[in-house]
Design a protein around this motif. Sequence first.
Motif, PDB file in Angstrom:
ATOM      1  N   PRO A 388      44.169  28.744  38.352  1.00 19.07           N
ATOM      2  CA  PRO A 388      42.906  27.884  37.822  1.00 19.07           C
ATOM      3  C   PRO A 388      42.093  27.141  39.162  1.00 19.07           C
ATOM      4  CG  PRO A 388      44.754  27.539  36.388  1.00 19.07           C
ATOM      5  CD  PRO A 388      45.377  28.270  37.639  1.00 19.07           C
ATOM      6  N   GLY A 389      40.912  26.908  38.681  1.00 22.54           N
ATOM      7  CA  GLY A 389      40.142  26.298  39.864  1.00 22.54           C
ATOM      8  C   GLY A 389      39.636  27.232  40.937  1.00 22.54           C
ATOM      9  N   ARG A 390      40.113  28.439  40.918  1.00 25.98           N
ATOM     10  CA  ARG A 390      39.495  29.380  42.061  1.00 25.98           C
ATOM     11  C   ARG A 390      38.312  30.009  41.466  1.00 25.98           C
ATOM     12  NH1 ARG A 390      42.696  28.197  45.950  1.00 25.98           N
ATOM     13  NH2 ARG A 390      44.865  27.633  45.810  1.00 25.98           N
ATOM     14  N   SER A 391      37.492  30.551  42.363  1.00 27.77           N
ATOM     15  CA  SER A 391      36.384  31.492  41.935  1.00 27.77           C
ATOM     16  C   SER A 391      36.741  32.860  41.289  1.00 27.77           C
ATOM     17  CB  SER A 391      35.563  31.698  43.363  1.00 27.77           C
ATOM     18  OG  SER A 391      34.403  32.620  42.579  1.00 27.77           O
ATOM     19  N   ALA A 392      36.168  33.336  40.147  1.00 26.48           N
ATOM     20  CA  ALA A 392      36.540  34.398  39.723  1.00 26.48           C
ATOM     21  C   ALA A 392      36.168  35.780  40.309  1.00 26.48           C
ATOM     22  CB  ALA A 392      36.143  34.471  38.140  1.00 26.48           C
ATOM     23  N   ASP A 393      36.785  35.794  41.370  1.00 30.77           N
ATOM     24  CA  ASP A 393      36.451  36.921  42.227  1.00 30.77           C
ATOM     25  C   ASP A 393      37.686  38.050  42.207  1.00 30.77           C
ATOM     26  OD1 ASP A 393      34.155  35.759  43.225  1.00 30.77           O
ATOM     27  OD2 ASP A 393      35.051  34.889  45.028  1.00 30.77           O
ATOM     28  N   LEU A 394      37.395  39.011  41.379  1.00 30.65           N
ATOM     29  CA  LEU A 394      38.648  39.728  40.861  1.00 30.65           C
ATOM     30  C   LEU A 394      38.344  41.173  40.984  1.00 30.65           C
ATOM     31  CD1 LEU A 394      39.160  38.017  37.415  1.00 30.65           C
ATOM     32  CD2 LEU A 394      40.264  37.312  39.603  1.00 30.65           C
ATOM     33  N   VAL A 395      39.120  42.122  41.020  1.00 26.18           N
ATOM     34  CA  VAL A 395      39.323  43.613  40.932  1.00 26.18           C
ATOM     35  C   VAL A 395      40.035  43.995  40.003  1.00 26.18           C
ATOM     36  CG1 VAL A 395      39.308  45.740  42.372  1.00 26.18           C
ATOM     37  CG2 VAL A 395      38.803  43.371  43.589  1.00 26.18           C
ATOM     38  N   ILE A 396      39.275  44.799  38.937  1.00 26.39           N
ATOM     39  CA  ILE A 396      40.054  45.187  37.735  1.00 26.39           C
ATOM     40  C   ILE A 396      40.375  46.793  37.941  1.00 26.39           C
ATOM     41  CG2 ILE A 396      40.209  45.342  35.062  1.00 26.39           C
ATOM     42  CD1 ILE A 396      38.413  42.836  35.227  1.00 26.39           C
ATOM     43  N   PHE A 397      41.446  47.235  37.933  1.00 27.64           N
ATOM     44  CA  PHE A 397      41.679  48.826  38.151  1.00 27.64           C
ATOM     45  C   PHE A 397      42.018  49.403  36.886  1.00 27.64           C
ATOM     46  CE2 PHE A 397      42.922  46.529  42.178  1.00 27.64           C
ATOM     47  CZ  PHE A 397      42.079  47.204  42.791  1.00 27.64           C
TER      48      PHE A 397
END
Length: 438
Positions: A388-397
């Motif tokens: 929580p609190g981090r940028s939602a920079d995600l990779v979904i595979f």
Amino acid sequence: MLNPVVLHHDRYWLLNAHCPVTLLPAHWPDGGDRTGLTPVNLCIADGQLVALQPAAVLPSDPLPTLDLERRMVLPGFVDSHTHLDKGHIWERSPNPDGTFTSALHATRTDAATHWHHEDVRRRMEFGLRCSEAHGTTAIRTHIDCGRGQAEISLPVAVQLREAWRDRITLQLVSLVGLDDFLTPAGVAVADQIADLGAVLGAVIYPHPDLDARLDTVFQLASDRQIQQLDFHVDETKDPTSMSLRHVAQAALRHRFQGHILCGHCCSLAMQPPDEVEKTLNLVRDAGIDLVSLPMCNLFLQDRRTDGTTPRWRGVTLAHEARQAGIALSFASDNCRDPFYGFGDHDMLEVWTQSVRIAHLDYPYGDWIRAVNDQPSHSMGLGANRLEPGRSADLVIFTARWYSELLARSQHDRLVLRHGKPSDRTLPDYRELDDLVVS
């Protein structure tokens, strides 16, 4: 196929994501399956991760939801050792025999002929676009600064750093020989690096006066309050090459308090156990982080021109370094240039090949951190985790388990930047056709 409509909301839940426990908040309530994966619900609001909970706990709020059905989710990748300024010159300057010496000669010849402002800019930006499409959020690139190239390439790199600041964090590192810092031109490079808030770096070769040359670099950094150093060391199978040990001794001698990252460290794998132990203990005591470049070093190291098969993989002692308490990452290094004729700036490919080359799979443990969280720390950027609190920079595979993630290319991955789908279109190689000289 996922319905991306939900992802265009400002607030939503991703349900049943499969995530490595090692990247979740401390004291997560379970240790995951036998490979360390566990199902998680992630709440995204206004571009940030705001809540995570075990998938068995259903959200109590009425936000839109997207069921990932155990698809794996990772934080954005961090590539801590690249050469964007060299990239994509293979077609006009291939390596004739695959050796390190030929790579060096071909690159220097190409630079002298072609590396003007627009050529460097377009190739670097091509690499950035590839990286972004694959899900990378931060990159450290070495910039060749010798032979007057700093006057061309550093301004280009600074322009790209600013232009891409909302898409990729770009760190710049000088790349010169240690001897350069004994000259006015090398001192001028150190001045530029300090003015740009960049990283002071160099490639190190064995030399009778190596310690004195390292003292010069550390003094240049101290005088200019440069807090990050980055060295290419021991990119050879010669067991007598122990530059890594000398860097550690210099760091301790100067009581350097900043970040030091050393890349390659190949010869460490060719040395006797007692010498390895001495070096690793010094590296640990000096607080130096390591980065291994398995794909490039597999390509270059033990390259033979007599028609015989190479006998070793070229990687450093990754397991031994970690066991000694040393932080280690994996990175992409060169891409489609004389030092490495392949690659696509894809950190998943880097990790996949690292698993295979260095046997990171029994068990996987926290090795996945070596391409996101750990390199972020090594670059001085702080943590890069699913918290929580981090940028939602995600990779979904589409992959649900490591066995699926490592089996296919995952080119259909979904990249989120600040919680929104990012452009996943890879640039076409034809865009660089006019730069290729036949």
